[in-house]
Scaffold this active site. Structure first.
Site, PDB file in Angstrom:
ATOM      1  N   ASP A  99       0.868  -1.172   0.000  1.00  0.00           N
ATOM      2  CA  ASP A  99       0.000   0.000   0.000  1.00  0.00           C
ATOM      3  C   ASP A  99       0.904   1.221   0.000  1.00  0.00           C
ATOM      4  O   ASP A  99       1.864   1.299   0.778  1.00  0.00           O
ATOM      5  CB  ASP A  99      -0.858  -0.007   1.272  1.00  0.00           C
ATOM      6  CG  ASP A  99      -2.277   0.433   1.027  1.00  0.00           C
ATOM      7  OD1 ASP A  99      -2.460   1.507   0.436  1.00  0.00           O
ATOM      8  OD2 ASP A  99      -3.206  -0.287   1.443  1.00  0.00           O
ATOM      9  N   ASP A 201      -3.293   4.539  -2.415  1.00  0.00           N
ATOM     10  CA  ASP A 201      -4.355   5.061  -1.555  1.00  0.00           C
ATOM     11  C   ASP A 201      -4.934   6.364  -2.121  1.00  0.00           C
ATOM     12  O   ASP A 201      -4.193   7.228  -2.590  1.00  0.00           O
ATOM     13  CB  ASP A 201      -3.737   5.326  -0.175  1.00  0.00           C
ATOM     14  CG  ASP A 201      -4.770   5.601   0.894  1.00  0.00           C
ATOM     15  OD1 ASP A 201      -5.605   4.723   1.144  1.00  0.00           O
ATOM     16  OD2 ASP A 201      -4.732   6.705   1.491  1.00  0.00           O
ATOM     17  N   GLU A 261      -6.908   3.242  -5.672  1.00  0.00           N
ATOM     18  CA  GLU A 261      -8.171   3.440  -4.974  1.00  0.00           C
ATOM     19  C   GLU A 261      -8.787   4.732  -5.509  1.00  0.00           C
ATOM     20  O   GLU A 261      -8.567   5.807  -4.974  1.00  0.00           O
ATOM     21  CB  GLU A 261      -7.962   3.543  -3.456  1.00  0.00           C
ATOM     22  CG  GLU A 261      -9.291   3.572  -2.717  1.00  0.00           C
ATOM     23  CD  GLU A 261      -9.211   4.165  -1.306  1.00  0.00           C
ATOM     24  OE1 GLU A 261     -10.172   3.979  -0.555  1.00  0.00           O
ATOM     25  OE2 GLU A 261      -8.220   4.846  -0.981  1.00  0.00           O
ATOM     26  N   HIS A 322     -10.953  -3.240   3.676  1.00  0.00           N
ATOM     27  CA  HIS A 322     -10.877  -2.822   5.081  1.00  0.00           C
ATOM     28  C   HIS A 322     -11.679  -1.564   5.387  1.00  0.00           C
ATOM     29  O   HIS A 322     -11.627  -1.069   6.511  1.00  0.00           O
ATOM     30  CB  HIS A 322      -9.399  -2.596   5.436  1.00  0.00           C
ATOM     31  CG  HIS A 322      -8.801  -1.485   4.623  1.00  0.00           C
ATOM     32  ND1 HIS A 322      -8.634  -1.570   3.257  1.00  0.00           N
ATOM     33  CD2 HIS A 322      -8.384  -0.246   4.966  1.00  0.00           C
ATOM     34  CE1 HIS A 322      -8.129  -0.437   2.806  1.00  0.00           C
ATOM     35  NE2 HIS A 322      -7.957   0.384   3.827  1.00  0.00           N
ATOM     36  N   ASP A 323     -12.361  -1.014   4.384  1.00  0.00           N
ATOM     37  CA  ASP A 323     -13.130   0.227   4.583  1.00  0.00           C
ATOM     38  C   ASP A 323     -14.633   0.040   4.504  1.00  0.00           C
ATOM     39  O   ASP A 323     -15.374   0.991   4.769  1.00  0.00           O
ATOM     40  CB  ASP A 323     -12.741   1.272   3.516  1.00  0.00           C
ATOM     41  CG  ASP A 323     -11.312   1.774   3.669  1.00  0.00           C
ATOM     42  OD1 ASP A 323     -10.837   1.858   4.815  1.00  0.00           O
ATOM     43  OD2 ASP A 323     -10.696   2.087   2.637  1.00  0.00           O
TER      44      ASP A 323
END
Ligand code: GLC
Length: 530
Positions: A99, A201, A261, A322-323
């Site tokens: 990430d 990200d 993302e 994870h969000d």
């Protein structure tokens, strides 16, 4: 499409490092823990692991606030642990994707410390500093995604700095070429170490209006961030230069990839980030992830992304991360929940595009209700416990033992109450389990060119069924997914069956694809045909 790349044919598995496996019993997962569990990943058949941030971080946002882009957070281990993990993953044919958080650093990053030291700092312009408006208020009306205004007042230097997320996450100023250069070097640091690529990200936030104009209000009466149309604080056309710059760095190396993302719900906008093959290698399609449980919705989202992507670009598929609440919870149902998890798996692993699995989805992990006194996520603390993201970040469920084989009996987030009945060990012993179904799908996908690289074509079908055909030279597959709660009879195009899978354990394959096939409520069928 030209040469095929590993990240197009392969399956990628996201690990949230805090929650996968704790090797030293401190309550937080680590790299050594992941290494100890590599055999699970190899057995499942995945090609790459995306690790949520492992770099040093004060953990205000659990790693998404990076204080050194070129090292490993001590909680997770050391660079040596990383090298060992990567080497042993490599022996199993598994690459690592890191990430990379370019929109903001931690406020403890030495760059920000330097920048904050005064207006004359040589790094002042590495972040976004502005004078107050004449009345003393912040420079514009932008809001933080995590609640409150997006500007933090710095008393000592008499200016505000911008933070699109927490105030501990100041936004880097990508308009400064020194920032771009320094950040490119952080990519090279890991590329030199051999990583397969990066998940980037909030890439859509990295380019903003240079004039910092106010956002207009959004329709409706939502407060704060949701009350604005994000016209100026993200997705500025200058993102193109930024993407090209990142791509040039990746292209200095062989066989590396990026997945962005791009949290924009319009698939056409998300598709733009590929820059027709000169930008991101993949951009997440979040409007697919947000689709309700319906054949029509998933068909519509699939067709929209297919239509938006230039012909030399490759889609991807994701339902959990994870969000967002885990899809087994989003699509749960008292009687059909387990069957729906199988339909979702069949869809993820047979549509055109690179599938991204989120740790634990292969055993149908659900979101866990977190008692208020155990909430960790700043979103849960600042905005509302109910929207916090802890519930999808709980420890992996490995074994029917106290602590679920995670490695500590007092993990940073509570372990699911159903861990004694829903875990890897039990499902490994049950050939009819969801875990075995995932593995069988991944195996079939790998063995079938139509599934891992073929074209996509929607098929007409009966109400509640999403059906499609995948085809590559010399390889064809037909898929029918019954999203409805009732039985359905379907007919697929002709073809004699060479293999396939049904999501109902031990249901038989038909002899010919065009005979009438009875699908149970929430059943999927995948047929490889000659
Ligand atoms: C992304 C991450 C999320 C993080 C945020 C800020 O949305 O996925 O977990 O909180 O960016 O970095």
């Amino acid at each position: 499409m030209g040469k095929r790349e590993w990240w197009q044919d392969g399956v990628i598995y996201q690990i949230y490092p805090r929650s996968f496996m704790d090797s030293n019993g401190d309550g937080v997962g680590d790299l050594e823990g992941i290494r100890q569990r590599l055999d699970h990943l190899a057995w499942l058949g995945i090609d790459a692991v995306w690790l949520s941030p492992i770099q040093p971080s004060p953990m205000a946002d659990f790693g998404y606030d990076v204080s050194d882009y070129c090292d490993v957070e001590p909680l997770f281990g050391s660079l040596d642990d990383f090298d060992r993990l990567q080497a042993e993953a490599g022996e199993r044919g598994i690459r690592l994707i890191l990430d990379w958080v370019p929109n903001h650093s931690s406020d403890r990053h030495p760059w920000f410390q330097e920048s904050r030291s005064g207006r004359a700092s040589p790094k002042r312009d590495w972040y976004v500093w502005r004078d107050p408006q004449s009345g003393g208020g912040p420079p514009n009306n932008w809001q933080s995604v995590f609640g409150g205004g997006a500007w933090e007042w710095d008393e000592a230097s008499g200016q505000f700095y911008l933070h699109s997320f927490l105030k501990e996450q100041p936004d880097l100023n990508w308009r400064n070429p020194e920032v771009a250069r320094a950040m490119h070097d952080t990519l090279r640091f890991w590329l030199d170490r051999g990583v397969g690529g990066f998940r980037i990200d909030v890439i859509h936030k990295c380019a903003k209006d240079p004039e910092l104009r106010d956002n207009p209000p959004a329709p409706g009466d939502n407060p704060g961030y949701l009350g604005q149309e994000h016209l100026h604080d993200e997705n500025h056309p200058d993102i193109e230069d930024l993407l090209r710059g990142i791509r040039r760095v990746l292209d200095e190396y062989d066989e590396r990839m990026t997945v962005g993302e791009v949290y924009i719900m319009d698939p056409r906008e998300a598709a733009r980030y590929y820059l027709a093959g000169e930008g991101l290698h993949l951009a997440f399609n979040f409007s697919f992830l947000r689709a309700p449980w319906s054949a029509e919705a998933f068909r519509r989202e699939t067709e929209a992304f297919e239509a938006a992507l230039p012909s030399n670009c490759w889609p991807d598929l994701v339902l959990s991360n994870h969000d967002v609440p885990r899809h087994a919870s989003r699509y749960d149902d008292p009687t059909l929940g387990e069957a729906r998890s199988r339909v979702a798996a069949a869809m993820l692993l047979t549509l055109r595009g690179t599938p991204f699995l989120y740790y634990g989805e292969e055993i149908g992990m659900r979101n866990v209700a977190i008692p208020e006194n155990r909430i960790q996520d700043p979103v849960g603390i600042n905005i509302h416990p109910a929207v916090g993201r802890d519930g999808e970040r709980t420890p992996m469920q490995w074994e029917p033992t106290p602590g679920a084989g995670f490695g500590s009996t007092d993990p940073w987030l509570p372990t699911a109450p159903d861990a004694d009945v829903r875990n890897v060990a039990l499902q490994r012993n049950d050939p009819d389990s969801l875990l075995h179904f995932y593995r069988a799908l991944i195996e079939l996908r790998r063995a079938t060119p139509a599934l891992h690289r073929g074209d996509y074509r929607s098929l007409d079908s009966v109400d509640g069924v999403f059906a499609y055909e995948r085809s590559a030279p010399g390889s064809r597959a037909l898929v029918a997914l019954n999203f409805s709660d009732g039985e359905r009879r379907v007919r697929l195009p002709a073809g004699s069956i060479a293999g396939g899978l049904r999501s109902e354990p031990r249901a038989e394959l038909p002899e010919h694809a065009d005979e009438e096939i009875h699908l149970a409520p929430s059943e999927a069928i995948v047929l490889v045909v000659d």
